[in-house]
Design a protein around this motif. Structure first.
Motif, PDB file in Angstrom:
ATOM      1  N   GLN A  23     -12.905   2.139   5.627  1.00  0.00           N
ATOM      2  CA  GLN A  23     -11.779   1.220   5.796  1.00  0.00           C
ATOM      3  C   GLN A  23     -12.211  -0.103   6.420  1.00  0.00           C
ATOM      4  OE1 GLN A  23      -8.070   2.998   7.337  1.00  0.00           O
ATOM      5  NE2 GLN A  23      -9.236   4.912   7.338  1.00  0.00           N
ATOM      6  N   ASP A  42     -10.294  -9.090   6.968  1.00  0.00           N
ATOM      7  CA  ASP A  42      -9.826  -8.405   5.753  1.00  0.00           C
ATOM      8  C   ASP A  42      -9.142  -7.087   6.099  1.00  0.00           C
ATOM      9  OD1 ASP A  42     -10.886 -10.454   4.269  1.00  0.00           O
ATOM     10  OD2 ASP A  42     -12.649  -9.321   3.593  1.00  0.00           O
ATOM     11  N   THR A  46      -5.255  -6.324   5.278  1.00  0.00           N
ATOM     12  CA  THR A  46      -4.910  -5.175   4.419  1.00  0.00           C
ATOM     13  C   THR A  46      -3.930  -4.251   5.111  1.00  0.00           C
ATOM     14  OG1 THR A  46      -7.060  -5.277   3.343  1.00  0.00           O
ATOM     15  CG2 THR A  46      -5.874  -3.204   3.177  1.00  0.00           C
ATOM     16  N   GLU A  49      -0.474  -5.829   5.148  1.00  0.00           N
ATOM     17  CA  GLU A  49       0.148  -5.770   3.831  1.00  0.00           C
ATOM     18  C   GLU A  49       0.663  -4.365   3.525  1.00  0.00           C
ATOM     19  OE1 GLU A  49      -2.940  -7.212   1.273  1.00  0.00           O
ATOM     20  OE2 GLU A  49      -2.574  -9.314   1.810  1.00  0.00           O
ATOM     21  N   GLN A  50      -0.097  -3.342   3.936  1.00  0.00           N
ATOM     22  CA  GLN A  50       0.323  -1.969   3.720  1.00  0.00           C
ATOM     23  C   GLN A  50       1.601  -1.654   4.492  1.00  0.00           C
ATOM     24  OE1 GLN A  50      -3.097   0.320   4.865  1.00  0.00           O
ATOM     25  NE2 GLN A  50      -4.087   0.093   2.872  1.00  0.00           N
TER      26      GLN A  50
END
Length: 53
Positions: A23, A42, A46, A49-50
């Motif tokens: 991850q 990043d 991420t 966004e999840q």
């Protein structure tokens, strides 16, 4: 590692779990493991966004 732990507010073992699971990206220089700033950015993006989805 201490900077990543502080930024994510996670323990050392939790950060290593993220590395092992893929991850969170890292590079190895000799025996040292380094996490590039863009990899951390990043990862955070991420995750955000999840959670927004």
């Amino acid at each position: 590692m201490p900077q990543v732990m502080a930024r994510l507010q996670l323990s050392r073992s939790a950060v290593y779990d993220l590395l092992r699971s893929g991850q969170l990206a890292s590079i190895t220089l000799g025996r040292a493991r380094r996490i590039p700033a863009h990899a951390l950015t990043d990862f955070i993006r991420t995750r955000m966004e999840q959670e927004a989805a």
